[in-house]
Motif scaffolding. Structure first.
Motif, short mmCIF file in Angstrom:
data_model
loop_
_atom_site.label_atom_id
_atom_site.label_comp_id
_atom_site.label_asym_id
_atom_site.label_seq_id
_atom_site.Cartn_x
_atom_site.Cartn_y
_atom_site.Cartn_z
N TYR A 204 0.41 9.22 6.35
CA TYR A 204 -0.02 7.85 6.05
C TYR A 204 0.84 7.27 4.93
N GLY A 205 0.87 5.94 4.85
CA GLY A 205 1.70 5.29 3.85
C GLY A 205 1.02 4.14 3.14
N ILE A 206 1.12 4.13 1.80
CA ILE A 206 0.68 3.01 0.96
C ILE A 206 1.93 2.40 0.33
N GLY A 207 2.01 1.07 0.31
CA GLY A 207 3.15 0.45 -0.34
C GLY A 207 2.75 -0.85 -1.01
N TRP A 208 3.26 -1.04 -2.22
CA TRP A 208 2.99 -2.28 -2.96
C TRP A 208 4.26 -3.10 -3.05
N SER A 209 4.19 -4.38 -2.66
CA SER A 209 5.30 -5.31 -2.75
C SER A 209 6.50 -4.80 -1.96
N ASN A 210 7.62 -4.48 -2.60
CA ASN A 210 8.77 -3.93 -1.88
C ASN A 210 8.36 -2.66 -1.12
N GLY A 211 7.44 -1.89 -1.70
CA GLY A 211 6.91 -0.71 -1.01
C GLY A 211 6.10 -1.08 0.22
N GLY A 212 5.41 -2.24 0.18
CA GLY A 212 4.68 -2.72 1.35
C GLY A 212 5.62 -3.10 2.48
N TYR A 213 6.72 -3.78 2.12
CA TYR A 213 7.73 -4.06 3.12
C TYR A 213 8.25 -2.76 3.74
N MET A 214 8.41 -1.74 2.90
CA MET A 214 9.00 -0.49 3.36
C MET A 214 8.09 0.26 4.33
N PHE A 222 4.48 6.73 10.41
CA PHE A 222 3.12 6.88 9.92
C PHE A 222 2.08 6.67 11.01
N ARG A 223 0.96 7.34 10.83
CA ARG A 223 -0.18 7.13 11.72
C ARG A 223 -0.97 5.88 11.32
N ALA A 224 -1.00 5.59 10.03
CA ALA A 224 -1.64 4.38 9.54
C ALA A 224 -1.00 4.01 8.20
N ILE A 225 -1.01 2.72 7.86
CA ILE A 225 -0.39 2.25 6.63
C ILE A 225 -1.30 1.24 5.93
N ALA A 226 -1.06 1.07 4.63
CA ALA A 226 -1.78 0.08 3.83
C ALA A 226 -0.77 -0.68 2.99
N PRO A 227 -0.17 -1.75 3.53
CA PRO A 227 0.77 -2.57 2.75
C PRO A 227 0.02 -3.55 1.86
N ILE A 228 0.47 -3.66 0.62
CA ILE A 228 -0.18 -4.53 -0.37
C ILE A 228 0.85 -5.53 -0.87
N SER A 229 0.63 -6.81 -0.64
CA SER A 229 1.53 -7.88 -1.11
C SER A 229 2.96 -7.70 -0.63
N GLY A 230 3.13 -7.35 0.62
CA GLY A 230 4.47 -7.22 1.17
C GLY A 230 4.43 -6.63 2.56
N HIS A 231 5.20 -7.22 3.49
CA HIS A 231 5.21 -6.74 4.87
C HIS A 231 6.37 -7.38 5.61
N ILE A 232 6.77 -6.75 6.72
CA ILE A 232 7.80 -7.33 7.57
C ILE A 232 7.22 -8.58 8.25
N TYR A 233 8.09 -9.37 8.89
CA TYR A 233 7.65 -10.64 9.47
C TYR A 233 7.74 -10.67 10.99
N ASN A 234 8.83 -10.18 11.55
CA ASN A 234 8.98 -10.15 13.01
C ASN A 234 8.62 -8.75 13.48
N VAL A 235 7.36 -8.57 13.82
CA VAL A 235 6.83 -7.23 14.06
C VAL A 235 7.59 -6.49 15.15
N ARG A 236 7.78 -7.11 16.30
CA ARG A 236 8.41 -6.41 17.42
C ARG A 236 9.84 -6.02 17.12
N GLU A 237 10.57 -6.84 16.39
CA GLU A 237 11.98 -6.55 16.12
C GLU A 237 12.21 -5.73 14.86
N ASP A 238 11.26 -5.78 13.91
CA ASP A 238 11.53 -5.21 12.59
C ASP A 238 11.14 -3.75 12.44
N ILE A 239 10.11 -3.30 13.14
CA ILE A 239 9.63 -1.94 12.92
C ILE A 239 10.71 -0.94 13.31
N PHE A 240 10.97 -0.01 12.40
CA PHE A 240 12.00 1.01 12.64
C PHE A 240 11.46 2.36 12.15
#
Length: 477
Positions: A204-214, A222-240
């Motif tokens: 699992y992954g927790i990320g704050w700001s730049n960590g949330g984007y990551m 990850f099986r599940a994530i918790a992004p805080i104040s940061g995330h990718i925008y184009n879901v289908r194209e961005d996830i890697f």
């Protein structure tokens, strides 16, 4: 070749005979079992610097078990990464996962005791990623979650306090640092070095700001994530890394954002001049602004398999109880995992006076991950007791992730290796004798029908048999 190296034959056979504890998959028979509740404690925030022991080689009959538990807080470890050299992460294994911490052994329970990990259990592995400009120390307080829920926690260090997550930020983004590869290698290394205490299938992954984007960018790890104040925008194209089979890439998400965040706008960050700008050059990296709720909706459909808007709906899953937080969850036909966003009304970027003080839903994230892990083998999670009850007779452990039939070669009492069985030794000797005989028989057959074998070998000359896997491709690893 095996006829010239009978010892290699023995080694191969020994690998087949070594007891293993694979993480059980989804379908199991349903039979009630006991619940397990783990203890909690306060944790030191001081790092201990040790030299990371080498990973187990493929021919070891047992993992090296190079990691031990300590009451002294996270241990600093390093990994060698191509092109950049040594990179750092901090590993924390809570005392509840260590032998000799039940109070029966005064020496083992002392503040400075180093004890073997209990290799007979499998628990979630949680990575916590800091913000741009922060360090691992920024996330140190989250080890309390590891104590509360018996997680193994890793807190990595970004290159020059940054992560390369496509939209953000700094040195790592400018120099195209392979942070996905770094996180992937951490997961595999910790899994190997702890002898099965964690699994990449329950990471699992927790990320704050730049960590949330990551953590959203690297959601495939990850099986599940918790992004805080940061995330990718184009879901289908961005996830890697995304996989070719969309059914495989399923990652639950527990987003957090504040409506008055001036650094990473809840309405999105983009080049549109009519929209307010975000910090750190983030707005320069996206042409269209996508709100946090828009990202969640896309995530539910594109990643978690929910049907289109007509078949799924966003509903309130947590009312504002006076703390200024309201949570919304998307549910409906086809949804394979949870997609939730908690909207905070007054916390800004969760940086004042500090992330630890401003973000107060750490235990909610811990419960989100724990519940998900418990459900892997259809256990029943109790938020009140923070325990997972195993319904399947074939599994056990804190999160029902241990196959009850398989066994470990390491004693869960004192961490020492059990003697190698005489039966296994005899079987290895038999294998060492049989394999060369079979090889010689094959050579004899080849002489009888040379044309058939020659034709097959000619075809094989054009086939590349090398592995196509990379450090990034964790899903297919």
């Amino acid at each position: 070749m095996l006829s010239h190296h009978p010892s290699l034959s023995c080694l191969i056979c020994s690998l087949l005979l070594v007891p293993t504890r694979p993480l059980p998959r989804w379908s199991r028979s349903l039979t009630p079992r006991r619940a397990y509740t783990s203890p909690t404690r306060n944790v030191s925030t001081e790092f201990r610097d040790v030299t990371a022991a080498p990973r187990s080689s493929w021919c070891d009959s047992q993992p090296t078990m190079s990691i031990t538990c300590s009451q002294d807080g996270p241990v600093k470890r390093t990994l060698e990464m191509p092109g950049v050299g040594k990179r750092t992460y901090h590993l924390y294994i809570p005392p509840s996962l260590c032998s000799g911490t039940d109070g029966d052994d005064d020496e083992a329970s002392s503040p400075n005791a180093n004890n073997p990990i209990i290799a007979s259990d499998t628990v979630p592995l949680v990575l916590a990623l800091h913000c741009y400009g922060g360090t691992a120390r920024t996330m140190m307080h989250l080890t309390k979650i590891a104590d509360e829920y018996s997680f193994v926690m890793v807190i990595p260090e970004g290159m020059s306090s940054s992560w390369n997550s496509k939209y953000c930020c700094g040195y790592a983004l400018d120099n195209d640092i392979d942070d996905v590869g770094f996180l992937s290698k951490i997961i595999r290394t910790v899994e190997d070095d702890t002898g099965g205490l964690v699994s990449r299938d329950a990471t699992y992954g927790i990320g704050w700001s730049n960590g949330g984007y990551m953590v959203t960018y690297a959601a495939g790890l990850f099986r599940a994530i918790a992004p805080i104040s940061g995330h990718i925008y184009n879901v289908r194209e961005d996830i890697f890394p995304m996989t070719a089979d969309d059914d495989v890439t399923t990652t639950a998400i527990f987003m957090h954002h504040s409506v008055n965040d001036q650094y990473v706008r809840m309405t999105g960050c983009c080049t549109n001049s009519s929209m307010p700008k975000c910090c750190c050059g983030i707005s320069q990296n996206a042409d269209i602004c996508v709100s946090a709720e828009g990202v969640l909706r896309s995530w539910a459909v594109d990643v978690n398999g929910c049907s289109s808007a007509s078949g799924s709906a966003m509903s309130i899953s947590r009312e504002d109880g006076g703390d200024g937080v309201t949570c919304h969850t998307i549910s409906g036909d086809g949804c394979r995992a949870n997609a939730t966003i908690c909207i905070h009304s007054t916390e800004g970027h969760f940086n004042s006076p500090s992330f630890e003080a401003a973000f107060r839903m750490q235990n909610d994230i811990g419960d989100f991950f724990a519940r998900d892990a418990c459900l892997i083998n259809r256990g029943t999670w109790s938020a009140e007791d923070r325990s997972c009850t195993c319904e399947a007779a074939s599994v056990e452990g804190r999160y029902c992730l241990v196959d009850g039939i398989a066994s470990s070669n390491v004693s869960e009492v004192d961490g020492t290796e059990r003697p190698f069985s005489s039966t296994s030794f005899v079987l290895i000797l038999v294998c060492g004798a049989v394999v060369p005989v079979l090889f010689l028989a094959l050579q004899w057959v080849k002489r009888l029908v040379p044309r058939r074998f020659t034709k097959a070998s000619e075809v094989r000359k054009d086939v590349e048999m090398g592995s196509l896997m990379t450090d990034r491709d964790l899903r297919s690893y």
